[in-house]
Scaffold this motif. Structure first.
Motif, PDB file in Angstrom:
ATOM      1  N   MET A   1       0.855  -1.200   0.000  1.00 12.18           N
ATOM      2  CA  MET A   1       0.000   0.000   0.000  1.00 12.18           C
ATOM      3  C   MET A   1       0.891   1.250   0.000  1.00 12.18           C
ATOM      4  O   MET A   1       1.793   1.361   0.829  1.00 12.18           O
ATOM      5  CB  MET A   1      -0.883  -0.018   1.252  1.00 12.18           C
ATOM      6  N   PRO A   2       0.641   2.180  -0.910  1.00 14.81           N
ATOM      7  CA  PRO A   2       1.486   3.380  -0.968  1.00 14.81           C
ATOM      8  C   PRO A   2       1.241   4.291   0.228  1.00 14.81           C
ATOM      9  O   PRO A   2       0.177   4.278   0.824  1.00 14.81           O
ATOM     10  CB  PRO A   2       1.050   4.067  -2.266  1.00 14.81           C
ATOM     11  N   HIS A   3       2.271   5.037   0.573  1.00 15.28           N
ATOM     12  CA  HIS A   3       2.125   6.003   1.664  1.00 15.28           C
ATOM     13  C   HIS A   3       1.182   7.117   1.220  1.00 15.28           C
ATOM     14  O   HIS A   3       1.214   7.537   0.070  1.00 15.28           O
ATOM     15  CB  HIS A   3       3.488   6.608   2.028  1.00 15.28           C
ATOM     16  N   PRO A   4       0.367   7.620   2.154  1.00 14.68           N
ATOM     17  CA  PRO A   4      -0.571   8.698   1.811  1.00 14.68           C
ATOM     18  C   PRO A   4       0.110  10.056   1.672  1.00 14.68           C
ATOM     19  O   PRO A   4      -0.503  11.023   1.289  1.00 14.68           O
ATOM     20  CB  PRO A   4      -1.547   8.699   2.980  1.00 14.68           C
ATOM     21  N   PHE A   5       1.402  10.120   2.011  1.00 12.74           N
ATOM     22  CA  PHE A   5       2.127  11.390   1.906  1.00 12.74           C
ATOM     23  C   PHE A   5       3.470  11.123   1.247  1.00 12.74           C
ATOM     24  O   PHE A   5       3.888   9.984   1.094  1.00 12.74           O
ATOM     25  CB  PHE A   5       2.318  12.028   3.287  1.00 12.74           C
ATOM     26  N   GLU A   6       4.156  12.184   0.871  1.00 13.34           N
ATOM     27  CA  GLU A   6       5.467  12.054   0.254  1.00 13.34           C
ATOM     28  C   GLU A   6       6.507  12.804   1.081  1.00 13.34           C
ATOM     29  O   GLU A   6       6.175  13.702   1.844  1.00 13.34           O
ATOM     30  CB  GLU A   6       5.433  12.614  -1.177  1.00 13.34           C
ATOM     31  N   HIS A   7       7.756  12.420   0.892  1.00 12.97           N
ATOM     32  CA  HIS A   7       8.852  13.118   1.560  1.00 12.97           C
ATOM     33  C   HIS A   7       9.302  14.275   0.682  1.00 12.97           C
ATOM     34  O   HIS A   7       9.281  14.190  -0.541  1.00 12.97           O
ATOM     35  CB  HIS A   7      10.019  12.157   1.803  1.00 12.97           C
ATOM     36  N   LEU A   8       9.696  15.359   1.329  1.00 14.47           N
ATOM     37  CA  LEU A   8      10.130  16.554   0.615  1.00 14.47           C
ATOM     38  C   LEU A   8      11.460  16.997   1.204  1.00 14.47           C
ATOM     39  O   LEU A   8      11.601  17.075   2.425  1.00 14.47           O
ATOM     40  CB  LEU A   8       9.086  17.657   0.803  1.00 14.47           C
ATOM     41  N   ASP A   9      12.446  17.280   0.337  1.00 16.31           N
ATOM     42  CA  ASP A   9      13.712  17.763   0.877  1.00 16.31           C
ATOM     43  C   ASP A   9      13.733  19.289   0.864  1.00 16.31           C
ATOM     44  O   ASP A   9      12.959  19.938   0.156  1.00 16.31           O
ATOM     45  CB  ASP A   9      14.910  17.169   0.115  1.00 16.31           C
ATOM     46  N   ALA A  10      14.637  19.841   1.663  1.00 16.07           N
ATOM     47  CA  ALA A  10      14.695  21.291   1.857  1.00 16.07           C
ATOM     48  C   ALA A  10      14.969  22.023   0.541  1.00 16.07           C
ATOM     49  O   ALA A  10      14.406  23.096   0.295  1.00 16.07           O
ATOM     50  CB  ALA A  10      15.760  21.639   2.890  1.00 16.07           C
ATOM     51  N   ASP A  11      15.816  21.451  -0.311  1.00 12.01           N
ATOM     52  CA  ASP A  11      16.147  22.120  -1.570  1.00 12.01           C
ATOM     53  C   ASP A  11      14.920  22.269  -2.464  1.00 12.01           C
ATOM     54  O   ASP A  11      14.733  23.297  -3.118  1.00 12.01           O
ATOM     55  CB  ASP A  11      17.240  21.344  -2.318  1.00 12.01           C
TER      56      ASP A  11
ATOM     57  N   PHE B   1      -6.742  15.620   2.075  1.00 14.05           N
ATOM     58  CA  PHE B   1      -5.775  16.406   1.299  1.00 14.05           C
ATOM     59  C   PHE B   1      -5.073  15.485   0.316  1.00 14.05           C
ATOM     60  O   PHE B   1      -4.599  14.422   0.685  1.00 14.05           O
ATOM     61  CB  PHE B   1      -4.770  17.105   2.225  1.00 14.05           C
ATOM     62  N   SER B   2      -4.987  15.923  -0.934  1.00 17.77           N
ATOM     63  CA  SER B   2      -4.475  15.029  -1.968  1.00 17.77           C
ATOM     64  C   SER B   2      -2.964  15.100  -2.131  1.00 17.77           C
ATOM     65  O   SER B   2      -2.354  14.173  -2.654  1.00 17.77           O
ATOM     66  CB  SER B   2      -5.147  15.354  -3.304  1.00 17.77           C
ATOM     67  N   GLU B   3      -2.341  16.182  -1.674  1.00 16.49           N
ATOM     68  CA  GLU B   3      -0.896  16.357  -1.863  1.00 16.49           C
ATOM     69  C   GLU B   3      -0.269  16.795  -0.544  1.00 16.49           C
ATOM     70  O   GLU B   3      -0.247  17.968  -0.214  1.00 16.49           O
ATOM     71  CB  GLU B   3      -0.664  17.419  -2.949  1.00 16.49           C
ATOM     72  N   VAL B   4       0.227  15.822   0.232  1.00 21.86           N
ATOM     73  CA  VAL B   4       0.774  16.104   1.555  1.00 21.86           C
ATOM     74  C   VAL B   4       2.238  15.668   1.598  1.00 21.86           C
ATOM     75  O   VAL B   4       2.587  14.589   1.123  1.00 21.86           O
ATOM     76  CB  VAL B   4      -0.016  15.363   2.659  1.00 21.86           C
ATOM     77  N   TYR B   5       3.079  16.535   2.165  1.00 23.99           N
ATOM     78  CA  TYR B   5       4.514  16.274   2.240  1.00 23.99           C
ATOM     79  C   TYR B   5       5.004  16.407   3.674  1.00 23.99           C
ATOM     80  O   TYR B   5       4.521  17.250   4.421  1.00 23.99           O
ATOM     81  CB  TYR B   5       5.296  17.270   1.373  1.00 23.99           C
ATOM     82  N   SER B   6       5.996  15.596   4.018  1.00 29.81           N
ATOM     83  CA  SER B   6       6.707  15.719   5.283  1.00 29.81           C
ATOM     84  C   SER B   6       8.104  16.232   4.956  1.00 29.81           C
ATOM     85  O   SER B   6       8.790  15.653   4.106  1.00 29.81           O
ATOM     86  CB  SER B   6       6.789  14.345   5.967  1.00 29.81           C
ATOM     87  N   LEU B   7       8.510  17.333   5.591  1.00 23.48           N
ATOM     88  CA  LEU B   7       9.820  17.912   5.302  1.00 23.48           C
ATOM     89  C   LEU B   7      10.917  17.071   5.950  1.00 23.48           C
ATOM     90  O   LEU B   7      11.007  16.991   7.175  1.00 23.48           O
ATOM     91  CB  LEU B   7       9.901  19.356   5.809  1.00 23.48           C
TER      92      LEU B   7
END
Length: 108
Positions: free
Chosen positions: A1-11, A85-91
């Motif tokens: 099952m895919p994660h409901p959020f994505e990882h986001l880098d600082a750059d 929310f359809s587009e969620v990121y964790s920094l």
């Protein structure tokens, strides 16, 4: 099952902010830490303000969650994704890494 959020880098976040991309930045650290320094444009999010955020933020607008080191933001991001929310990121690296890499991009 895919994660409901994505990882986001600082750059990538720097690039998005530079492009003026419309996004919502939420910081889930404690109020004192937030007051002492946060990413410009971010808003403090806690249990009392979460309902208001969910009600007022367009569900298609990208949402970036910031914590201290990028750990608890993952749980918050998963919860927000569950709120529709359809587009969620964790920094990744959280605020600590951000402040270390980009001290000029901290609001105090």
């Amino acid at each position: 099952m895919p994660h409901p959020f994505e990882h986001l880098d600082a750059d990538t976040l720097i690039q998005w902010l530079g492009e003026g991309r419309t996004l919502t930045l939420v910081d889930i650290r404690d109020p004192l830490s937030f007051a002492q320094g946060h990413i410009p444009g971010s808003r403090h999010l806690d249990n009392t303000s979460a309902a208001e955020l969910v009600e007022q933020t367009p569900p298609a607008q990208p949402l970036v969650v910031v914590c201290y080191h990028g750990h608890s933001s993952q749980q918050a991001a998963a919860w927000l994704a569950g709120q529709g929310f359809s587009e969620v990121y964790s920094l990744d690296g959280g605020f600590v890494d951000w402040a270390h890499r980009h001290p000029e991009r901290v609001s105090r």
